[in-house]
Motif scaffolding. Structure first.
Motif, mmCIF file in Angstrom:
data_model
loop_
_atom_site.group_PDB
_atom_site.id
_atom_site.type_symbol
_atom_site.label_atom_id
_atom_site.label_comp_id
_atom_site.label_asym_id
_atom_site.label_seq_id
_atom_site.Cartn_x
_atom_site.Cartn_y
_atom_site.Cartn_z
ATOM 1 N N SER A 171 -2.703 -31.885 34.957
ATOM 2 C CA SER A 171 -3.352 -31.738 36.496
ATOM 3 C C SER A 171 -3.631 -30.358 36.960
ATOM 4 C CB SER A 171 -3.054 -32.499 37.247
ATOM 5 O OG SER A 171 -1.539 -32.513 37.486
ATOM 6 N N SER B 52 -11.286 -36.908 43.301
ATOM 7 C CA SER B 52 -9.783 -36.682 42.756
ATOM 8 C C SER B 52 -9.584 -37.712 41.564
ATOM 9 C CB SER B 52 -8.828 -36.749 44.060
ATOM 10 O OG SER B 52 -8.823 -35.676 44.785
ATOM 11 N N PRO C 29 -7.831 -32.746 38.436
ATOM 12 C CA PRO C 29 -7.212 -34.142 38.710
ATOM 13 C C PRO C 29 -7.303 -34.988 37.633
ATOM 14 C CG PRO C 29 -8.982 -33.706 40.305
ATOM 15 C CD PRO C 29 -9.217 -32.684 39.327
ATOM 16 N N GLY D 279 -6.379 -36.818 48.438
ATOM 17 C CA GLY D 279 -7.029 -36.348 47.093
ATOM 18 C C GLY D 279 -5.799 -35.227 46.419
ATOM 19 N N LEU D 280 -6.168 -34.831 45.353
ATOM 20 C CA LEU D 280 -5.431 -33.794 44.436
ATOM 21 C C LEU D 280 -6.055 -32.347 44.671
ATOM 22 C CD1 LEU D 280 -4.319 -36.450 43.301
ATOM 23 C CD2 LEU D 280 -4.311 -35.509 41.236
ATOM 24 N N GLU D 281 -5.026 -31.544 44.703
ATOM 25 C CA GLU D 281 -5.547 -30.098 44.738
ATOM 26 C C GLU D 281 -5.007 -29.301 43.956
ATOM 27 O OE1 GLU D 281 -6.963 -29.153 49.503
ATOM 28 O OE2 GLU D 281 -4.818 -28.974 48.958
ATOM 29 N N SER E 121 -11.545 -35.621 49.579
ATOM 30 C CA SER E 121 -12.159 -35.574 48.513
ATOM 31 C C SER E 121 -13.601 -35.945 48.739
ATOM 32 C CB SER E 121 -11.629 -36.802 47.369
ATOM 33 O OG SER E 121 -10.391 -36.345 47.367
#
Lengths: 199, 279, 652
Positions: C543, C401, C547, C497-499, C391
């Protein structure tokens, strides 16, 4: 008075620095530094630097380029490009180091006794004169300038290299040297700003 | 300082049918030390080389990563930046030169691995270097900053090539770490420290020799190995050979032809088993 | 009939008046053909402003109205309503934008005023050809489709179902619960995730108004707001949901163990399994890729031991169609693949793990029954938590994120609680913006966690001295001291991190949702409409939109539910009449328009040999109008006559 002069010089440095940096494709990314320190931690020689690579950008932001140019930092950059490759903001730190080297030499701010500017200047002279570098000539001139006694230390190594045929004594001058000279002369007039005058 | 690199590269290339013609009257490309003083002029020097190559309608193959990076940078900037393009063209024109951006710059290792390929290389091997444990050392500027030739931090090209010629590439986590480059001349203490780490890692992983692809790395890691030993009280004795020398050995060329006796750190012991037939 | 046009030039305070001479423009307008009223006014959108227009309509018998002010996106609706109030068809009103397209982009008063006059003149000439259009109303099917059974989807489902409407909740996995079901504790309260989630899951499972379609996905979604048809694929569990009591005998007896996805591959599950003990539905599923019966034709032990005879190897995949009036997409996220950051050694060094893998370790029903251990079973003496993996990085994902700083603190807390290990947190910035978040950070500072500001450059196992032997060395600059540190640790936890989900593109295609640059689904307006999409009746929550933490996911789930209930309550949906119409006589049947329509609104009628537009699907984008080589398509309120009049006025 002194403070004023220093201030003016800092502004000039900053302006010239920015002008050159923005001319490099991607150079404007320097503004996006989040001071994460990845560059410093990736740098193989940062441990020996007066200012870590990240600090160099912090100094630029704080209007303190002056002190960076006077330090040993930029001369310890080995151009390994680890910083450039890992920087999350895509800052071309190695190219910035090159630019700082150029500035330090141009504004004559390099540290007393710093060897790297000497090497570079000799290198440039060599190339401008012959089109190619002659290592023997370069090294001996360098040692003469920075560490004459060091020549003694170098002699045994030089002899070994000579014997093994790994060193040329006579510099080779290229045929097209005139072309090179013309190009360089044109560059000097076209350049973003001229470099220091050659010796 | 690298006649051996030159000779071995030519021998190997000829055998692999890579038509290498030395660039006419080439000049220094303006890498590291030069670009530290003049950026524009350095790119100009590169541009001159590129223009000569373009006239010959050939790609430019180099064996030095610093040249590779400076020439590549010149190509990249010319493609990306219109103002830069104009400046370079104007300067070149003053010497009746021109460059249209058509020359590809390649490192010889890249050409051999990607263009020549496994089958061709393997077919030329007359003397398999079986069991020779080699630490493949890439240095910095082949894969960085552009990452177009191989992975920027964990490249595998040289490892692959070494396995093709029968050698055993050892795990070498510091394979793409810096040897200090020109710092050996200007900040010897720092550079020696870097090389100590490299040699340490190579030794720990059982390397009998180190394969290099850069003349400066080669010099730092072997010509100054004695200095490393003296400074740190270590006892390294790991020869460094250019990848073309190792290839040449595998292809059956003699030690003399490949300049294998010109190193400061002798490779005699390491290469003993392969060299009886090679003198 | 001669039209009577009223023209109003708005000052918009000083927004327009500072640059445009509004009085002059009003004077100019009065001189235009058929204009009987021309005024300039300070704030036309205000109540008195609107009253003024209405009065003029009534007293002067206006048949057309032009307001020259801001962008139609701002107040077109306001003025249309005002005009309708006074008895005039709202589509006989034309808005001229002399703010965003004139005063806000000019500095020269003279030029700006000339430009404003041209814009107003064009609107006046055009409005003459406006037609009184009628808004189309379509019935609103009160059923709702919710895609995704994570916390956002669950919240939305419960809200809507509680109000008496029917919900179809489609979940891809065999159980609902999403990522939250895999967490141990949640920040900042350190609530046990399962404890707060499972009651909601049970409610969903038992709710009379929720039809839970688990182990299913939506393969097609067609129609228009109020009237959608969803095709849902129900994948075979090979266990009869009606008969199964969830006793677990089959799971116990199954001879084959494979790596568990729920445990991130750190633990095992059987070939017939429930992802976790509190799964809803509690019916197990047979993994046909590994099950010995499906791969080798043997075993069938589960069938033998099932007391209710619920095992059914003959089950087939089947498709069902459901009719809904609206849909909420709450499909969630995926985690960044840490192996992409090669210098961190994930995948190379066994004791470099991700945050989710750590959650499974520390979880009481995880593979190590809640014990934090290294791969060799020993307890770590030192642990590093690395922030911002993937991120805030141009090389991977540029965005932050949002949740990683907080969950990294939680991880540090859990390690300190369960072991005596020294914990190092490597961060760039500490982002603790939510309720109780900053206080949680303070708590961790008190818990003797060593914070080091500086992003980790690499993780290596090449020791430089004896204290580093056998350890993982984290290399980072302490930027507050400008010192590059090498910290040897036993375990490294990467805060990934979030994707957007890997299948986000497919889902976006099915529901015709756009995606933003970062790959997440695109909301209609980032501030004012965060759960709506450009498609009427299709909402997003959680989400999958970006995020976010659990509180925000729940809030968005509830917001989407509110949007849906508001739609349903209206009983009818109004559709903008500015749609495209095909003149059958001119249509040559070339079919060019059909493939171009982004809303699949055009179909081909074989018998008559020409294209047909489904009005309810048409959004009036104009693509077909422009593309038709025969000029057979015209758009309501943007007819050739109207547009030509505008252009001619400007060119005059």
């Amino acid at each position: 008075m002194l403070a004023e002069r220093a201030d003016r010089r800092e502004h000039l440095l900053r302006d010239v620095f920015l002008q050159d940096i923005y001319a490099i494709p991607g150079g404007e990314k320097i503004k996006e530094c989040i001071q994460c320190g990845t560059c410093s931690a990736s740098c193989p020689t940062s441990y020996a630097m007066d200012y870590t690579p990240r600090e160099v950008i912090a100094a630029f932001r704080a209007g303190l380029l002056d002190r960076v140019l006077k330090s040993n930092t930029i001369w310890l950059c080995a151009s390994c490009y680890y910083c450039t490759v890992r920087c999350p903001s895509g800052i071309k730190l190695t190219d910035i180091m090159y630019e700082l080297k150029r500035l330090a030499i141009e504004f004559d701010l390099a540290q007393e006794g710093a060897k790297a500017p000497v090497v570079s200047k000799l290198f440039v002279d060599n190339v401008n004169k012959n089109g190619r570098v002659s290592e023997a000539g370069l090294v001996s001139k360098f040692l003469l300038k920075t560490n004459p006694l060091g020549i003694l230390k170098m002699v045994p190594r030089a002899i070994k290299l000579l014997i093994r045929g790994r060193m040329q004594l006579i510099p080779h001058r290229i045929e097209g040297i005139a072309e090179v000279e013309k190009c360089l002369a044109a560059a000097a007039s076209l350049g973003l700003h001229p470099g220091p005058s050659e010796e | 300082m690298n006649k051996a690199y030159d000779r071995s590269a030519r021998l190997v290339s000829r055998l692999l049918n890579i038509d290498l013609a030395e660039l006419d009257d080439w000049n220094c490309c303006g890498a590291s030390a030069y670009i530290s003083i003049h950026e524009l002029k350095a790119h100009l020097l590169s541009a001159r080389n590129l223009s000569i190559a373009e006239k010959k309608k050939k790609d430019l193959v180099v064996v030095c990563p610093a040249c590779f990076t400076t020439l590549s940078k010149t190509n990249h900037y010319l493609a990306e930046d219109r103002k830069f393009r104009r400046t370079i063209s104007t300067a070149l024109k003053s010497a009746n030169l021109e460059y249209w951006g058509g020359v590809k710059v390649r490192h010889l290792l890249d050409v051999i691995v990607k263009d020549i390929g496994e089958n061709e290389v393997k077919s030329r091997v007359k003397r398999k270097l079986s069991g020779l444990r080699v630490a493949p050392y890439y240095g910095c500027q082949l894969t960085r900053p552009f990452g177009e030739v191989d992975d920027t931090q964990f490249p595998m090209m040289l490892d692959t090539l070494l396995s093709w010629i029968g050698a055993q590439p050892v795990s070498f986590p510091l394979k793409a770490k810096c040897c200090g480059g020109l710092l050996m001349m200007t900040s010897e203490e720092v550079a020696l420290g870097l090389n100590k780490n490299l040699l340490d890692c190579a030794a720990q992983n059982g390397a009998e020799c180190i394969a290099t692809i850069c003349p400066l790395c080669h010099m730092n890691i072997e010509t100054y190995q004695g200095d490393v030993n003296k400074r740190f009280g270590t006892n390294f004795h790991i020869p460094a050979l250019y990848f073309t020398q190792l290839m040449g050995l595998a292809f059956g060329f003699s030690r003399k032809e490949l300049g294998i006796d010109e190193e400061m750190v002798s490779s005699r012991v390491a290469l003993e088993k392969y060299l009886e037939a090679a003198s | 009939m001669v039209e009577k046009i009223g023209v109003y030039i708005c000052h918009c305070g000083t927004n327009i008046a500072r640059t445009v001479d509004c009085k002059a423009v009003a004077g100019y307008a009065l001189g235009l053909p058929n204009v009987v009223v021309a005024r300039d006014y300070l704030y036309t959108c205000s109540d008195p402003g609107q009253e003024m227009i209405k009065n003029d309509i009534r007293e002067s018998g206006l048949t057309r109205v032009v307001v020259a002010s801001c962008s139609p996106l701002m107040h077109e609706t306001t003025f249309r309503r005002a005009v309708a109030d006074a008895g005039l068809n709202p589509f006989l009103f034309q808005m001229a934008n002399i703010r965003e397209q004139c005063s806000w982009i000019s500095e020269n008063r003279e030029l700006a005023t000339t430009r404003a006059k041209a814009i107003v003149g064009a609107a006046v000439m055009r409005v003459e050809f406006n037609e009184p259009l009628e808004v189309q109303k379509v019935p609103m099917n009160p059923n709702v489709l919710i895609v995704g059974g994570g916390i956002a989807g669950i919240e939305a489902a419960l809200q809507i179902a509680d109000s008496g409407k029917r919900v179809y909740l489609v979940e891809k996995e065999p159980t609902i619960g999403g990522y939250m079901a895999r967490f141990d504790k949640t920040f900042p309260t350190l609530d046990c995730a399962a404890c707060i989630l499972t009651p909601k899951m049970v409610s969903v499972g038992q709710h009379p108004n929720i039809e839970l379609l688990s182990y299913s996905d939506v393969t097609d979604f067609s129609g228009y707001v109020g009237n959608f048809t969803a095709r849902i694929r129900r994948r075979p569990r090979y266990v009869d949901e009606e008969k199964c009591t969830g006793c677990g005998q089959c799971e116990q007896k199954c001879p084959l163990s494979v790596l568990s996805e729920f445990d991130c591959g750190l633990g095992k599950r059987k070939a017939i399994y429930r992802p976790f003990p509190q799964a809803v539905p509690s019916t197990p599923v047979i993994d046909r890729e590994h099950c010995l019966f499906f791969t080798k034709g043997v075993c069938r032990v589960c069938e033998k031991f099932c007391p209710r005879g619920a095992i059914n190897f003959e089950q087939k995949e089947r498709f069902i169609d459901v009719q809904v009036g609206s849909a909420i997409i709450a499909t969630g996220f995926d985690l960044f693949d840490a192996s992409r950051v090669k210098e961190y050694g994930y995948g190379k060094f066994p004791n470099v793990i991700t945050s989710l893998e750590f959650e499974r370790l520390t979880h009481a029903s995880g593979p190590t029954v809640g014990k934090i251990v290294l791969k060799n079973g020993r307890t770590p003496e030192s642990v590093a938590v690395v922030h911002c993996v993937g991120s805030r990085d141009n090389n991977y994902n540029e965005y932050c994120s949002r949740v990683c700083c907080m969950y990294s603190l939680k991880i540090a807390h859990l390690v300190r609680e369960k072991t005596d290990a020294k914990v190092y947190e490597f961060y760039i910035d500490m982002r603790a913006a939510g309720k109780g978040y900053e206080e949680f950070y303070k708590r961790l500072l008190r818990e003797d966690v060593t914070f080091s500001r500086g992003r980790v450059a690499e993780i290596t196992d090449v020791a430089q001295n004896s204290s580093e032997n056998g350890k993982l060395i984290v290399v980072a600059e302490d930027t507050l001291l400008s010192i590059v540190k090498r910290i040897p640790v036993d375990m490294v936890i990467l805060s990934v991190g979030l994707e957007a989900r890997r299948d986000a593109l497919q889902v976006a295609h099915i529901f015709r949702i756009s995606r933003s640059k970062d790959g997440f689904f695109l909301e209609k307006h980032p501030k004012l409409a965060p759960v709506s999409t450009a498609g009427d009746g299709i909402f997003i929550a959680g989400s999958c939109q970006g995020p976010k933490d659990i509180p925000d996911s729940v809030a968005q789930g509830a917001a989407a539910a509110a949007n849906v209930l508001s739609l349903i309550d209206r009983k009818e949906v109004e559709l903008e009449p500015t749609i495209a119409l095909i003149d059958e006589d001119s249509c040559s049947g070339c079919k060019i328009c059909i493939g171009l329509c982004p809303y699949n609104a055009i179909s081909f009628d074989e018998p008559s040999g020409h294209a047909v537009i489904t009005g309810a699907l048409c959004k009036g984008c104009g693509v077909c109008v422009a593309a038709c080589p025969s000029g057979a398509i015209e758009q309501q309120n943007f007819t050739n006559r109207q547009l030509t009049a505008e252009v001619e006025a400007i060119c005059a």
